[in-house]
Design a protein around this motif. Structure first.
Motif, mmCIF file in Angstrom:
data_model
loop_
_atom_site.group_PDB
_atom_site.id
_atom_site.type_symbol
_atom_site.label_atom_id
_atom_site.label_comp_id
_atom_site.label_asym_id
_atom_site.label_seq_id
_atom_site.Cartn_x
_atom_site.Cartn_y
_atom_site.Cartn_z
ATOM 1 N N ILE A 123 20.991 42.635 42.847
ATOM 2 C CA ILE A 123 22.214 42.906 43.594
ATOM 3 C C ILE A 123 23.128 43.201 43.336
ATOM 4 C CG2 ILE A 123 24.701 41.668 42.460
ATOM 5 C CD1 ILE A 123 22.636 39.784 40.975
ATOM 6 N N GLN A 124 23.849 44.164 44.266
ATOM 7 C CA GLN A 124 24.457 45.570 44.235
ATOM 8 C C GLN A 124 26.053 45.145 44.718
ATOM 9 O OE1 GLN A 124 23.265 49.170 44.574
ATOM 10 N NE2 GLN A 124 24.879 49.701 46.179
ATOM 11 N N CYS A 125 27.127 45.480 44.584
ATOM 12 C CA CYS A 125 28.261 45.274 44.755
ATOM 13 C C CYS A 125 28.875 46.834 45.608
ATOM 14 C CB CYS A 125 29.685 45.673 43.267
ATOM 15 S SG CYS A 125 29.688 43.976 42.460
ATOM 16 N N LEU A 135 35.258 44.355 48.396
ATOM 17 C CA LEU A 135 34.455 44.513 47.763
ATOM 18 C C LEU A 135 33.200 43.614 48.892
ATOM 19 C CD1 LEU A 135 32.930 45.929 45.520
ATOM 20 C CD2 LEU A 135 33.260 43.498 44.021
ATOM 21 N N ALA A 136 31.757 44.198 48.425
ATOM 22 C CA ALA A 136 30.368 43.242 49.257
ATOM 23 C C ALA A 136 29.286 43.595 48.537
ATOM 24 C CB ALA A 136 30.429 43.714 50.424
ATOM 25 N N PHE A 137 29.644 41.629 48.000
ATOM 26 C CA PHE A 137 28.768 41.278 46.986
ATOM 27 C C PHE A 137 27.359 41.450 47.582
ATOM 28 C CE2 PHE A 137 26.401 38.157 44.252
ATOM 29 C CZ PHE A 137 26.663 38.738 43.025
ATOM 30 N N SER A 138 26.501 42.116 47.094
ATOM 31 C CA SER A 138 25.115 42.117 48.240
ATOM 32 C C SER A 138 24.198 41.559 47.321
ATOM 33 C CB SER A 138 25.165 43.818 48.261
ATOM 34 O OG SER A 138 26.216 44.269 49.730
ATOM 35 N N PHE A 139 22.995 40.527 47.855
ATOM 36 C CA PHE A 139 21.788 40.215 47.275
ATOM 37 C C PHE A 139 21.093 40.343 48.055
ATOM 38 C CE2 PHE A 139 21.223 36.628 49.244
ATOM 39 C CZ PHE A 139 22.352 36.009 50.352
ATOM 40 N N GLY A 140 19.837 40.406 47.996
ATOM 41 C CA GLY A 140 18.710 40.424 48.578
ATOM 42 C C GLY A 140 17.925 39.904 47.726
ATOM 43 N N MET A 141 15.869 39.521 48.795
ATOM 44 C CA MET A 141 15.074 39.348 48.262
ATOM 45 C C MET A 141 13.486 39.940 48.064
ATOM 46 S SD MET A 141 15.506 34.906 49.464
ATOM 47 C CE MET A 141 14.943 34.441 47.910
ATOM 48 N N LEU A 142 12.950 39.816 48.487
ATOM 49 C CA LEU A 142 11.767 40.723 48.626
ATOM 50 C C LEU A 142 10.948 40.663 50.140
ATOM 51 C CD1 LEU A 142 10.659 40.364 45.320
ATOM 52 C CD2 LEU A 142 12.281 42.319 46.550
ATOM 53 N N GLY A 143 10.607 41.556 50.948
ATOM 54 C CA GLY A 143 9.960 41.422 51.236
ATOM 55 C C GLY A 143 10.619 41.718 53.206
ATOM 56 N N CYS A 144 10.006 41.937 54.116
ATOM 57 C CA CYS A 144 10.888 42.334 56.397
ATOM 58 C C CYS A 144 9.083 42.257 56.881
ATOM 59 C CB CYS A 144 11.067 44.091 56.001
ATOM 60 S SG CYS A 144 11.492 44.487 56.996
ATOM 61 N N ASP A 145 10.390 41.508 58.009
ATOM 62 C CA ASP A 145 8.875 41.850 58.808
ATOM 63 C C ASP A 145 9.056 43.050 60.032
ATOM 64 O OD1 ASP A 145 11.955 41.544 59.594
ATOM 65 O OD2 ASP A 145 11.597 40.353 61.326
ATOM 66 N N PHE A 162 28.249 50.084 42.576
ATOM 67 C CA PHE A 162 27.979 50.003 41.823
ATOM 68 C C PHE A 162 26.902 48.855 41.037
ATOM 69 C CE2 PHE A 162 32.065 47.845 41.667
ATOM 70 C CZ PHE A 162 32.037 46.362 40.669
ATOM 71 N N VAL A 163 26.120 48.338 40.356
ATOM 72 C CA VAL A 163 25.386 47.215 40.064
ATOM 73 C C VAL A 163 26.164 46.579 38.836
ATOM 74 C CG1 VAL A 163 23.055 46.678 38.860
ATOM 75 C CG2 VAL A 163 22.855 48.178 40.379
ATOM 76 N N PRO A 164 26.414 45.039 38.849
ATOM 77 C CA PRO A 164 27.010 44.281 38.086
ATOM 78 C C PRO A 164 26.171 44.201 37.075
ATOM 79 C CG PRO A 164 26.549 43.504 40.029
ATOM 80 C CD PRO A 164 25.971 44.436 39.728
ATOM 81 N N GLY A 165 26.691 44.034 35.710
ATOM 82 C CA GLY A 165 25.701 43.434 34.468
ATOM 83 C C GLY A 165 25.025 42.308 34.893
ATOM 84 N N THR A 166 23.986 41.950 35.269
ATOM 85 C CA THR A 166 22.803 40.704 35.216
ATOM 86 C C THR A 166 22.717 39.500 34.058
ATOM 87 O OG1 THR A 166 21.202 41.772 35.255
ATOM 88 C CG2 THR A 166 21.627 41.487 37.582
ATOM 89 N N ARG A 167 23.523 39.909 33.609
ATOM 90 C CA ARG A 167 24.115 39.786 31.765
ATOM 91 C C ARG A 167 24.367 38.840 32.063
ATOM 92 N NH1 ARG A 167 24.131 43.025 26.595
ATOM 93 N NH2 ARG A 167 24.558 44.361 27.647
ATOM 94 N N ARG A 168 25.649 38.099 32.898
ATOM 95 C CA ARG A 168 27.336 37.545 32.953
ATOM 96 C C ARG A 168 26.087 36.482 34.597
ATOM 97 N NH1 ARG A 168 32.025 39.611 31.667
ATOM 98 N NH2 ARG A 168 32.792 37.555 32.454
ATOM 99 N N LEU A 169 25.266 36.866 35.151
ATOM 100 C CA LEU A 169 24.686 35.439 36.108
ATOM 101 C C LEU A 169 23.747 34.606 34.884
ATOM 102 C CD1 LEU A 169 23.125 37.320 38.914
ATOM 103 C CD2 LEU A 169 24.789 36.038 38.500
#
Ligand code: SF4
Length: 373
Positions: free
Chosen positions: A67-69, A85-95, A363-370
């Motif tokens: 996750i990154q902002c 602000l674009a709240f950006s998330f990703g999973m894993l893997g690509c084609d 910037f990387v948001p604090g994942t502890r708040r998630l």
């Protein structure tokens, strides 16, 4: 100790029915990307994250790989709510398996033992709540290829839109008609990396050119806001002839599609070509402009590409948005998205006004708040 493949296999759900078809017996075909893999029972697709388990297509679910902002300009979207602000998330893997990938830790996690990335279990509601708390305007599926994890992205987008957020994909564009129809109701913005205009080059990366071009045409026809990026790599895709054909194609779809030509820097396994110079970017941009593209930008070299970071009216050349890298220096569009100088409508998704810039640096948001599961 469990392997990453085993860890991810435990974080899956059944595929959306729109994205799978039974071919025969336990053999399935996946339609989440242009590979359209036929997958026998017990096998994985080319992406290695979608697999056939006893006749059921299992797909990634319930986690993020990162996750990154980001400023929305980093995606890059230059014609969609500048400064947002674009709240950006990703999973894993690509084609695909591009040797110059700048997100290889997440995209190649299952192909490259050095690309170590662990999933973080999380709910769609928690992600959206965090995006709202951080004052994001857009939620973006990025870092890995979002098409191959579309079920999870759509689940998040279904919650993001009622919360007033825009939604976006940052994608290689290797789509199918089925996956585009599936995401269409939930997606506002789409960025495609048009990596080359040569099918041979695409095959080196593990894909084909035609599905990418079909995706560009289809998204434009659907009215999704589309911006294109070409990472200019010396000796790979920077010949005059290739840039001529690429930009002519984009202009034939619409001269209003913004085209970002961006600078390569040595990365991942691609260390041979020299870094792209400002002169190379400006030369490619000039070809795009001569071929009729109205909004051409040069990226990754802030302050070194003249006027090519700014948005000007295509009619009267008035300055509309002035940038330095991701930083918005000035914003002059009217509330209804027109040029204040001549009244020409400027294509894009504009806010009523410039609402200020939350950040010009990622910037990387604090994942502890998630609310991590
Ligand atoms: S997402 Fe693409 S690569 Fe993965 S299984 Fe489906 S068709 Fe194959």
């Amino acid at each position: 100790m469990a392997t990453l493949a085993e860890i991810l296999a435990a974080r899956t759900a059944e595929a959306a029915p729109e994205l799978v078809e039974q071919i025969s017996g336990d053999r399935l075909r996946c339609y989440a990307c242009g590979h359209e893999c036929p997958i026998p029972d017990g096998a994985v697709g080319v992406c290695k994250v979608r697999f056939n388990h006893h006749g059921q297509l299992r797909v990634p679910w319930g986690y993020v790989g990162g996750i990154q902002c980001d400023p929305v300009e980093k995606k890059p979207f230059f014609h969609a709510h500048p400064g947002a602000l674009a709240f950006s998330f990703g999973m894993l893997g690509c084609d695909l398996h591009c040797s110059y990938c700048q997100n290889w830790v997440t995209s190649q996690a299952l192909r490259d033992p050095q690309a170590v990335a662990q999933p973080l279990d999380v709910t769609p509601d928690a992600l959206v709540e965090e995006a709202v708390r951080l004052n994001a305007r857009v939620v973006v599926s990025t870092y890995n290829e979002p098409l191959i994890t579309s079920e999870w992205a759509v689940e998040i987008f279904k919650r993001a839109k009622p919360a007033g957020l825009l939604t976006a994909y940052v994608s290689n564009g290797n789509g199918t008609a089925r996956v585009l129809d599936y995401v269409r109701p939930w997606i506002d913005l789409y960025k495609i990396d048009l990596k080359s205009f040569d099918d041979k080059h695409y095959r080196q990366l593990g894909g084909r050119l035609e599905p990418i071009l079909a995706t560009i045409r289809a998204l434009h026809g659907m009215g999704v806001w589309l911006e294109l990026v070409t990472l200019l790599i010396h000796g790979f895709n920077d010949s005059r002839e290739e840039i001529e054909r690429l930009t002519s194609f984009v202009a034939s779809v619409s001269p209003d599609i913004p085209w970002h030509v961006t600078a390569f820097h040595k990365d991942y396994r691609m260390n041979d070509p020299e870094n792209t110079t400002p002169e190379m970017l400006m030369g490619a941009a000039a070809i795009g402009q001569r071929n009729g593209l109205r909004y051409v930008y040069a990226g990754n070299l802030p302050g070194r590409v003249g006027d090519l970071e700014n948005t000007r009216c295509h009619n009267c050349r008035s300055m509309l948005v002035e940038r330095y890298g991701y930083f918005i220096r000035d914003y002059r569009l009217t509330a209804d998205g027109t040029c204040p100088g001549c009244g020409t409508g400027i294509p894009g998704r504009w806010g009523r006004e410039f609402e200020g810039q939350v950040t010009a640096l990622p910037f990387v948001p604090g994942t502890r708040r998630l609310r991590v599961i």
